[in-house]
Design an enzyme around this catalytic site. Structure first.
Site, short mmCIF file in Angstrom:
data_model
loop_
_atom_site.label_atom_id
_atom_site.label_comp_id
_atom_site.label_asym_id
_atom_site.label_seq_id
_atom_site.Cartn_x
_atom_site.Cartn_y
_atom_site.Cartn_z
N GLY A 1 -49.11 62.50 -45.58
CA GLY A 1 -48.72 63.91 -46.19
C GLY A 1 -47.77 64.18 -47.64
O GLY A 1 -47.76 65.22 -48.33
N PRO B 1 -47.44 57.66 -44.17
CA PRO B 1 -47.43 58.10 -45.35
C PRO B 1 -48.09 57.09 -46.23
O PRO B 1 -48.67 55.78 -46.36
CB PRO B 1 -46.26 57.66 -45.59
N TYR C 1 -58.36 67.22 -59.56
CA TYR C 1 -57.66 68.78 -59.27
C TYR C 1 -56.82 69.27 -60.23
O TYR C 1 -55.41 69.99 -60.22
CB TYR C 1 -56.98 67.40 -58.18
N CYS D 1 -67.22 60.36 -72.38
CA CYS D 1 -67.85 61.21 -72.68
C CYS D 1 -68.18 62.50 -71.92
O CYS D 1 -68.79 62.47 -71.42
CB CYS D 1 -69.48 60.73 -73.07
N GLU D 2 -66.90 62.86 -71.80
CA GLU D 2 -66.99 63.97 -70.65
C GLU D 2 -65.84 65.11 -71.42
O GLU D 2 -64.93 64.50 -71.60
CB GLU D 2 -66.40 63.53 -69.48
C1 LIG Z 1 -54.87 60.44 -46.26
C2 LIG Z 1 -54.43 60.23 -45.21
C3 LIG Z 1 -52.93 59.47 -45.14
C4 LIG Z 1 -52.63 59.41 -45.89
O1 LIG Z 1 -51.99 61.07 -47.62
P1 LIG Z 1 -50.55 60.78 -48.52
O2 LIG Z 1 -50.78 62.24 -48.71
O3 LIG Z 1 -50.92 59.52 -49.40
O4 LIG Z 1 -49.33 60.28 -47.49
C5 LIG Z 1 -52.65 59.76 -43.97
N1 LIG Z 1 -53.56 59.64 -42.91
C6 LIG Z 1 -54.47 60.20 -42.62
C7 LIG Z 1 -55.77 60.22 -42.37
C8 LIG Z 1 -55.24 60.97 -43.94
O5 LIG Z 1 -56.23 60.43 -44.38
#
Ligand SMILES: *Cc1c(COP(=O)(O)O)cnc(C)c1O
Length: 437
Positions: A249, A292, A335, A362-363
Site C-alpha cells: 500500500g 509492496p 478512480y 466509445c465512452e
Molecule cells: C493489492 C495488495 C497489495 C499491494 O498493494 P500496493 O498498493 O500495490 O502496494 C499487497 N497485499 C495485498 C493483500 C493486496 O491486496
C-alpha cells in the site's frame, strides 16, 4: 524534474528511458507501447529487501504483489532479486510457476479462491494460503486432507484502520469484502477453529490497509493492533503466531504534487513499533512479511501513444486524442487518477496550455488525464504518460475489440519485448460461429 528517475532528456531533446530514445522505441515497436525500465524495478526490489534485512536482522521477507503487473519476465526479475510473490488468482499463480518462482516463496491471497485454484496451490506445495473466511478454511482443510497434507495458512484480518482518512480511527472498516474482523470477535473465533483442524497449521496473520498511502501513522497503528492481536491469540488460545504479514500500500509519485514517504524510513519506523509492542506484551518477535506492489513497478513504466486529433473547443476545453486509452489504462475512468505526461519528441517544450487527453474508445469517460498542463501539441506527436508500470497492463481490456499493446523492457540502451502486441487474430481467437448458425 520528472516523477521518476528512470527518465531523462537526451541531446535530441527526446525523452529517454533506460538509455533508450522514446522516438526510436516508437519507430521500432509502434504505438501504443508500454515501456518498463528493468534497472529501476531491480533497484526498488533491493531497496525493500535491504531495509527488511537491516531492520529485522534478516528475519523477514518481501513479497512483490504481482497483481500490480504480472508477466513471466517481471516475475523472473523479482525472483532473481530474492523477493517472494503474492498472487490473488490461479492465473497469477500459474504465471509465477511458469516463470520459475519457487513455490516456497509464494503466498496466495483473495476473498474467494475457487476449489480448482486451491487444488493447484496445495498440490504444488505453496508456502502460504492466506485464508479469507470460514468457508474457505473448511475448503482448504478438506483439500489438504484429500491430498494427505498439512497446509500452512495465515488469516486475512481487518484491523479496523481506514488509511484514507486523516483520523484513521479503528472503526468502519468492518464493512469490507476482505477478511475477518477483530472488533466483533470473528477473527479470534476462526483462529480457534483452525487450531483444532488436522490438515492446516496456523502460521501467521495478515492485514492490508489500503493502497497509495502517504501517511506513516496508519502503518504504525496497524502493526500495533496486529501484534496486540497476536498476544491475545497466545493468551486465549495458547497458540504462538510465528509470522506477521503487514501487506502493501505504499504511495508513489504520480505527479510532482505527490510526496511519498521513503520506504526505508517506513520500514524503520514500523520495526520500532514492532519491537516495542513485542517487548511490552511479552511475545517473541514474529517473522515479518510485507507486500509492496505499486511501489516496485509503477515508477519504472511509461506508456507511449501517438497523438491523432487535437480538438480545440473555444472557451471550453482542448481534447488531445491518442491511439490508446481506457483499454490500456483504466485508472482515470475508475478512480479519476492523476498522471503526469509530456511530448516525448520535444521533451523540454514549455507547458503552455491546459489539455484533456482522451482515448479512442466509445465512452465519454475514456480519458487519461483531465485539464493537465502540456506544451503545444500537434497530430503525430508522441505522448508519454508517466508512472504507468502498475495497474495499467494488469487492468487492461479488449473493450471495443482493441488489441493490447506490447510491453518492452529496457536496460542500458537495450530493448526487448516481454509481452507481444496483440493482433486482430488474438481478438477473435476464442470466437466460435456454431455450425447450425
Ligand atoms: C493489492 C495488495 C497489495 C499491494 O498493494 P500496493 O498498493 O500495490 O502496494 C499487497 N497485499 C495485498 C493483500 C493486496 O491486496
Amino acid at each position: 524534474m520528472f516523477v521518476s528517475k528512470a527518465l531523462s532528456i537526451n541531446s535530441k531533446n527526446h525523452l529517454e528511458i533506460g538509455g533508450c530514445d522514446c522516438v526510436d522505441l516508437v519507430n521500432n515497436y509502434g504505438t501504443p507501447v508500454y515501456v518498463l525500465d528493468e534497472s529501476l524495478i531491480r533497484e526498488n526490489c533491493r531497496l525493500y529487501k535491504n531495509a527488511m534485512d537491516k531492520y529485522y536482522d534478516g528475519n523477514g521477507m518481501v513479497l512483490y504483489a504481482s497483481k500490480a503487473l504480472s508477466t513471466m519476465a517481471v516475475c523472473k526479475i523479482v525472483e532473481q532479486e530474492g523477493l517472494g510473490l503474492d498472487v490473488v488468482s490461479g492465473g497469477e499463480l500459474y504465471t509465477a510457476m511458469k516463470a520459475g518462482v519457487p513455490m516456497d516463496r509464494i503466498y496466495f491471497h483473495g476473498n474467494n479462491k475457487t476449489c480448482e485454484e486451491l487444488e493447484l496451490a496445495i498440490s504444488n506445495n505453496i508456502r502460504r494460503i492466506v485464508v479469507d473466511n470460514r468457508e474457505e478454511l473448511k475448503r482448504v482443510n478438506d483439500i489438504a486432507s484429500k491430498q494427505g497434507k498439512v497446509v500452512n495458512i495465515s488469516f486475512r484480518i481487518k484491523p479496523g484502520i481506514d488509511a484514507h482518512t486523516h483520523d484513521f480511527v479503528q472503526t468502519g472498516q468492518i464493512d469490507s469484502k476482505f477478511g475477518v474482523a477483530l472488533e466483533n470477535g470473528e477473527a479470534i473465533e476462526i483462529i480457534g477453529e483452525a487450531a483444532k483442524m488436522k490438515n492446516v497449521k496456523v502460521a501467521g496473520v495478515h492485514c492490508h490497509i489500503g493502497s497509495q498511502i502517504f501517511d506513516l501513522e496508519p502503518f504504525k497503528l496497524a502493526a500495533k493492533v496486529m501484534l496486540e492481536f497476536i498476544a491475545k491469540i497466545k493468551n486465549e488460545i495458547g497458540l504462538e503466531i510465528e509470522e506477521l504479514n503487514l501487506g502493501g500500500g505504499f504511495g508513489i509519485k504520480y505527479t510532482m504534487n505527490d510526496d511519498p514517504i521513503e520506504y526505508d524510513h517506513y520500514i524503520e519506523s514500523v520495526s520500532k513499533v514492532v519491537r516495542s509492542v513485542c517487548e511490552e506484551k511479552g511475545i517473541k518477535l514474529p517473522f515479518i512479511v510485507m507486500e509492496p506492489g505499486r511501489s516496485i513497478v509503477a515508477s519504472a513504466g511509461i506508456t507511449l501513444y501517438k497523438v491523432g486529433a487535437v480538438k480545440d473547443i473555444k472557451d471550453v476545453r482542448t481534447y488531445v486524442s491518442v491511439d490508446g486509452g481506457m483499454t490500456d489504462n483504466p485508472r482515470y475512468a475508475l478512480y479519476q487518477s492523476r498522471y503526469d505526461a509530456l511530448i516525448a519528441n520535444r521533451a523540454d517544450a514549455p507547458k503552455v496550455q491546459d489539455v484533456t487527453i482522451a482515448g479512442k474508445c466509445c465512452e465519454s469517460g475514456d480519458l487519461l488525464a483531465k485539464d493537465i498542463k502540456m506544451p503545444e501539441i500537434q497530430a503525430g506527436d508522441i505522448l508519454a504518460v508517466l508512472a504507468t508500470g502498475a495497474y495499467n497492463y494488469s487492468m487492461s481490456s479488449n473493450y471495443n475489440r482493441i488489441p493490447k499493446p506490447p510491453i518492452v523492457l529496457v536496460k542500458n540502451g537495450k530493448s526487448r519485448v516481454i509481452v507481444k502486441r496483440e493482433d486482430f487474430d488474438d481478438i477473435i481467437r476464442n470466437d466460435i460461429i456454431p455450425e447450425d448458425l
